[in-house]
Motif scaffolding. Structure first.
Motif, mmCIF file in Angstrom:
data_model
loop_
_atom_site.group_PDB
_atom_site.id
_atom_site.type_symbol
_atom_site.label_atom_id
_atom_site.label_comp_id
_atom_site.label_asym_id
_atom_site.label_seq_id
_atom_site.Cartn_x
_atom_site.Cartn_y
_atom_site.Cartn_z
ATOM 1 N N UNK A 92 5.399 -1.986 -2.616
ATOM 2 C CA UNK A 92 4.115 -1.384 -2.239
ATOM 3 C C UNK A 92 2.932 -2.239 -2.658
ATOM 4 N N UNK A 93 1.907 -2.210 -1.816
ATOM 5 C CA UNK A 93 0.593 -2.758 -2.109
ATOM 6 C C UNK A 93 -0.355 -1.568 -2.106
ATOM 7 N N UNK A 94 -1.052 -1.359 -3.208
ATOM 8 C CA UNK A 94 -2.009 -0.265 -3.317
ATOM 9 C C UNK A 94 -3.413 -0.843 -3.253
ATOM 10 N N UNK A 95 -4.196 -0.361 -2.302
ATOM 11 C CA UNK A 95 -5.578 -0.805 -2.143
ATOM 12 C C UNK A 95 -6.466 0.369 -2.560
ATOM 13 N N UNK A 96 -7.006 0.266 -3.760
ATOM 14 C CA UNK A 96 -7.879 1.315 -4.284
ATOM 15 C C UNK A 96 -9.284 1.090 -3.749
ATOM 16 N N UNK A 97 -9.889 2.173 -3.245
ATOM 17 C CA UNK A 97 -11.192 2.069 -2.609
ATOM 18 C C UNK A 97 -12.173 3.072 -3.203
ATOM 19 N N UNK A 98 -13.420 2.704 -3.187
ATOM 20 C CA UNK A 98 -14.498 3.618 -3.563
ATOM 21 C C UNK A 98 -15.479 3.614 -2.405
ATOM 22 N N UNK A 99 -15.581 4.744 -1.744
ATOM 23 C CA UNK A 99 -16.507 4.906 -0.626
ATOM 24 C C UNK A 99 -16.353 3.802 0.413
ATOM 25 N N UNK A 100 -15.082 3.472 0.757
ATOM 26 C CA UNK A 100 -14.798 2.508 1.797
ATOM 27 C C UNK A 100 -14.798 1.051 1.364
ATOM 28 N N UNK A 101 -15.106 0.772 0.113
ATOM 29 C CA UNK A 101 -15.093 -0.598 -0.401
ATOM 30 C C UNK A 101 -13.886 -0.785 -1.315
ATOM 31 N N UNK A 102 -13.208 -1.903 -1.193
ATOM 32 C CA UNK A 102 -12.052 -2.193 -2.044
ATOM 33 C C UNK A 102 -12.511 -2.511 -3.453
ATOM 34 N N UNK A 103 -11.959 -1.785 -4.447
ATOM 35 C CA UNK A 103 -12.306 -2.038 -5.849
ATOM 36 C C UNK A 103 -11.149 -2.654 -6.628
ATOM 37 N N UNK A 104 -9.915 -2.491 -6.100
ATOM 38 C CA UNK A 104 -8.745 -3.039 -6.794
ATOM 39 C C UNK A 104 -7.579 -3.083 -5.819
ATOM 40 N N UNK A 105 -6.780 -4.147 -5.874
ATOM 41 C CA UNK A 105 -5.557 -4.235 -5.088
ATOM 42 C C UNK A 105 -4.410 -4.532 -6.048
ATOM 43 N N UNK A 106 -3.372 -3.693 -5.978
ATOM 44 C CA UNK A 106 -2.260 -3.798 -6.922
ATOM 45 C C UNK A 106 -0.948 -3.948 -6.171
ATOM 46 N N UNK A 107 -0.188 -4.964 -6.561
ATOM 47 C CA UNK A 107 1.168 -5.151 -6.067
ATOM 48 C C UNK A 107 2.115 -4.458 -7.039
ATOM 49 N N UNK A 108 3.075 -3.719 -6.502
ATOM 50 C CA UNK A 108 4.111 -3.130 -7.336
ATOM 51 C C UNK A 108 5.373 -3.991 -7.305
ATOM 52 N N UNK A 109 5.228 -5.253 -6.909
ATOM 53 C CA UNK A 109 6.366 -6.158 -6.877
ATOM 54 C C UNK A 109 7.395 -5.698 -5.872
ATOM 55 N N UNK A 110 8.627 -5.540 -6.297
ATOM 56 C CA UNK A 110 9.719 -5.134 -5.412
ATOM 57 C C UNK A 110 9.838 -3.613 -5.274
ATOM 58 N N UNK A 111 9.025 -2.854 -6.008
ATOM 59 C CA UNK A 111 9.104 -1.391 -5.969
ATOM 60 C C UNK A 111 8.397 -0.845 -4.728
ATOM 61 N N UNK A 112 9.158 -0.152 -3.893
ATOM 62 C CA UNK A 112 8.613 0.464 -2.684
ATOM 63 C C UNK A 112 8.894 1.966 -2.733
ATOM 64 N N UNK A 113 8.297 2.647 -3.700
ATOM 65 C CA UNK A 113 8.590 4.059 -3.935
ATOM 66 C C UNK A 113 7.608 5.003 -3.246
ATOM 67 N N UNK A 114 6.466 4.482 -2.776
ATOM 68 C CA UNK A 114 5.417 5.332 -2.224
ATOM 69 C C UNK A 114 5.338 5.190 -0.710
ATOM 70 N N UNK A 115 5.020 6.289 -0.035
ATOM 71 C CA UNK A 115 4.916 6.289 1.423
ATOM 72 C C UNK A 115 3.593 5.687 1.872
ATOM 73 N N UNK A 116 3.657 4.908 2.945
ATOM 74 C CA UNK A 116 2.443 4.333 3.516
ATOM 75 C C UNK A 116 1.477 5.439 3.919
ATOM 76 N N UNK A 117 0.201 5.157 3.751
ATOM 77 C CA UNK A 117 -0.828 6.096 4.162
ATOM 78 C C UNK A 117 -2.065 5.962 3.312
#
Length: 144
Positions: A92-117
């Motif tokens: 998974x790649x998590x793109x954390x946003x605040x009011x439509x702007x990216x504030x942080x992008x996190x790679x979980x490496x090989x872990x794909x435990x979360x559903x896209x959305x």
């Protein structure tokens, strides 16, 4: 000469990049992995605190073009799990946003435990039988 310097400065401030580097967060990866092996739940905000209002979850590998399409804006991918503008990890790649702007992008490496959305900041991760579902605080399925 001043005009050239001003144009160079404006070119560097273009909206083609998020200005945020993808980071591997070992603690978040471990917390989500541990949660998946339990039958517990946790608000994502407790696992990944910060000043964000929504998170876009993607599962890689994903091209930079796909990520731009998902986010609805240009983005430049650089950092952990990326190569040549693409996200190349299987997790998974998590793109954390605040009011439509990216504030942080996190790679979980090989872990794909979360559903896209895309999920609001109050999303809860609910683990059952090795799988994690994303719910709202009321237990109903989350996502936009």
């Amino acid at each position: 000469m001043t005009l050239i310097a001003l144009l160079a400065l404006l070119a560097g401030c273009s909206e083609t990049a998020s200005g945020v580097t993808v980071e591997f967060d070992e603690n978040l990866e471990k917390a989500i992995g541990d949660l998946a092996r339990s039958d517990d739940s946790s608000p994502l905000k407790e696992l990944a605190p910060g000043d964000w209002t929504s998170v876009r979850v993607l599962t890689g590998p994903a091209s930079g073009t796909r990520i731009e399409r998902e986010l609805g804006r240009p983005v430049e991918l650089d950092g952990d799990g990326t190569y040549d503008g693409d996200y190349v990890q299987d997790g998974n790649l998590l793109v954390f946003q605040r009011d439509g702007e990216t504030v942080r992008m996190v790679s979980l490496g090989q872990l794909a435990a979360l559903a896209d959305g895309e999920y609001a900041a109050d999303v809860v991760l609910q683990a059952r039988g090795g799988a994690i579902t994303m719910t709202g605080p009321d237990g109903r399925p989350a996502g936009r």
